[in-house]
Design a protein around this motif. Structure first.
Motif, PDB file in Angstrom:
ATOM      1  N   GLU A  70       0.842  -1.210   0.000  1.00 31.97           N
ATOM      2  CA  GLU A  70       0.000   0.000   0.000  1.00 31.97           C
ATOM      3  C   GLU A  70       0.874   1.256   0.000  1.00 31.97           C
ATOM      4  OE1 GLU A  70      -0.303  -2.557   2.212  1.00 31.97           O
ATOM      5  OE2 GLU A  70      -2.009  -3.485   1.178  1.00 31.97           O
ATOM      6  N   ARG A  71       1.930   1.232   0.808  1.00 35.93           N
ATOM      7  CA  ARG A  71       2.804   2.427   0.853  1.00 35.93           C
ATOM      8  C   ARG A  71       3.538   2.599  -0.473  1.00 35.93           C
ATOM      9  NH1 ARG A  71       3.934   1.392   6.387  1.00 35.93           N
ATOM     10  NH2 ARG A  71       2.730   2.992   7.440  1.00 35.93           N
ATOM     11  N   ALA A  72       4.017   1.493  -1.024  1.00 32.43           N
ATOM     12  CA  ALA A  72       4.763   1.591  -2.292  1.00 32.43           C
ATOM     13  C   ALA A  72       3.878   2.203  -3.376  1.00 32.43           C
ATOM     14  CB  ALA A  72       5.278   0.213  -2.705  1.00 32.43           C
ATOM     15  N   GLN A  73       2.564   1.931  -3.296  1.00 35.54           N
ATOM     16  CA  GLN A  73       1.642   2.505  -4.301  1.00 35.54           C
ATOM     17  C   GLN A  73       1.530   4.017  -4.159  1.00 35.54           C
ATOM     18  OE1 GLN A  73      -1.800   0.086  -3.583  1.00 35.54           O
ATOM     19  NE2 GLN A  73      -1.215  -1.450  -5.114  1.00 35.54           N
ATOM     20  N   ARG A 114       5.632   8.639  -9.011  1.00 42.03           N
ATOM     21  CA  ARG A 114       5.896   7.982 -10.290  1.00 42.03           C
ATOM     22  C   ARG A 114       7.408   8.058 -10.536  1.00 42.03           C
ATOM     23  NH1 ARG A 114       2.196   7.726 -14.685  1.00 42.03           N
ATOM     24  NH2 ARG A 114       3.270   7.701 -16.679  1.00 42.03           N
ATOM     25  N   GLY A 115       8.020   6.942 -10.887  1.00 43.36           N
ATOM     26  CA  GLY A 115       9.467   6.952 -11.169  1.00 43.36           C
ATOM     27  C   GLY A 115      10.342   6.834  -9.938  1.00 43.36           C
ATOM     28  N   ALA A 116       9.731   6.731  -8.748  1.00 43.71           N
ATOM     29  CA  ALA A 116      10.550   6.580  -7.535  1.00 43.71           C
ATOM     30  C   ALA A 116      10.942   5.111  -7.359  1.00 43.71           C
ATOM     31  CB  ALA A 116       9.780   7.072  -6.322  1.00 43.71           C
ATOM     32  N   TRP A 117      12.081   4.888  -6.712  1.00 44.99           N
ATOM     33  CA  TRP A 117      12.685   3.558  -6.636  1.00 44.99           C
ATOM     34  C   TRP A 117      12.677   2.989  -5.224  1.00 44.99           C
ATOM     35  CZ3 TRP A 117      13.591   1.267 -11.169  1.00 44.99           C
ATOM     36  CH2 TRP A 117      13.771   2.076 -12.294  1.00 44.99           C
ATOM     37  N   VAL A 118      12.690   1.668  -5.161  1.00 42.71           N
ATOM     38  CA  VAL A 118      12.763   0.948  -3.882  1.00 42.71           C
ATOM     39  C   VAL A 118      14.144   0.320  -3.759  1.00 42.71           C
ATOM     40  CG1 VAL A 118      11.942  -1.137  -2.694  1.00 42.71           C
ATOM     41  CG2 VAL A 118      10.294   0.436  -3.732  1.00 42.71           C
TER      42      VAL A 118
END
Ligand code: CP
Length: 306
Positions: A246-249, A253-257
């Motif tokens: 949910e947080r990753a969503q 846009r374009g951000a990385w993990v």
């Protein structure tokens, strides 16, 4: 404190010029011939467990034509009480040209560096620093953002999430990211991300939900149970600071993990986020041998010239 060129003990205090040279050398590692360290012996002194760092230093040394020997705490005379300084001097006296040190003691790599005159590289010392991990992370993120030409990360914001106070990865990353012009935001519960960390040049937040949508990368840190990270309830930690689906969503846009590994899946990061499209986790691992080859070559060459 600035390390001499034959040492890679910490990023803090390292010049931007040296950081960028190491990154450029790692970026261009495919141009290496394979005999740059022929005739050199590299000793891995690993007094703490490791998969990524140990294997990638070994692959890096072998790629440069060096011979590699492994020394661990168990099975060496360290288990009989020999100091790491004496162990380092003993191994150097056998003609070893570079020592790669991982230990639980914060500052242990400097103890080794002060004991010998050969090249010394810190592979993670207690809560102090893990400099090659930060270089790996900077190279990987620069590539993902299309900034690898000059490694200029100005305007880039990276959240480092977890037990930042106890993390050598966080300490090295704060120094590396800020040297390259990025902003580092340490995020975690107050005991893990205390205001005092601001003295290292980062921002501090105790609210991941307020930060997750405003950064270009989220770097989740491993909860280090062996260094007594106290998270209270695992469920509560995951709810407030886990990089969940949910947080990753809610990331830009374009951000990385990112995650330096090893990961506690389902705690600081959800498995599907770690394996998802935004994830740089395996790219970080793949950059390991290149960065460590660049670091080894730079330190050994500096010792040859001195
Ligand atoms: N990131 C890292 O240092 O991993 P290892 O402990 O497996 O070397």
């Amino acid at each position: 404190m600035t390390d001499p060129a034959g040492r890679l003990l910490q990023i803090r205090g390292m010049s931007g010029d040296r950081v960028r040279k190491l990154l450029a050398s790692a970026r261009d590692a495919s141009a290496l011939r394979g005999d740059e360290l022929a005739g050199v012996s590299v000793a891995n002194l690993f007094f703490e467990d490791s998969t990524r760092t140990r294997v990638s230093f070994t692959l890096a040394a072998q790629r440069l034509g060096a011979h590699v020997v492994d020394v661990s705490g168990k099975g060496s005379s360290v288990s009989k009480g020999e100091s790491i300084g004496d162990t380092a001097r003993t191994i150097e006296a056998m003609g070893v040209g570079a020592l790669v040190v991982r230990c639980a003691q914060s500052g242990g790599a400097r103890v080794v560096g002060d004991a010998v005159s050969c090249a010394v590289l810190n592979a993670g010392d207690g809560r102090h620093e893990h400099p090659t991990q930060a270089l790996i992370d900077a190279l990987t993120l620069s590539r993902a953002l299309g900034r690898e030409a000059g490694f200029d990360l100005s305007g880039v914001r990276v959240a480092i999430v977890g037990d930042c106070a106890a993390s050598r990865v966080a300490r090295s990353n704060i120094a590396c990211l800020t040297t390259l012009g990025a902003e580092a935001v340490c995020c975690g519960p107050p005991g893990m991300a205390p205001r005092g960390l601001e003295a290292l040049g980062c921002r501090v937040s105790n609210d991941l939900d307020a930060v997750v949508g405003e950064v270009d990368a989220v770097m989740a840190l491993r909860i280090q149970f062996e260094r007594s990270s106290s998270i209270g309830s695992a469920r509560e930690y995951r709810d407030r600071f886990g990089l969940t689906r949910e947080r990753a969503q809610r990331m830009r846009r374009g951000a990385w993990v990112m995650h330096p590994g090893p990961m506690n899946r389902g705690l600081e990061i959800d498995g599907e986020v770690a394996d998802g499209e935004r994830s740089l986790v395996l790219r970080q691992v793949s950059a390991g041998p290149d960065v460590r080859a660049a670091a080894l070559l730079s330190c050994v060459n500096a010792c040859r010239q001195s």
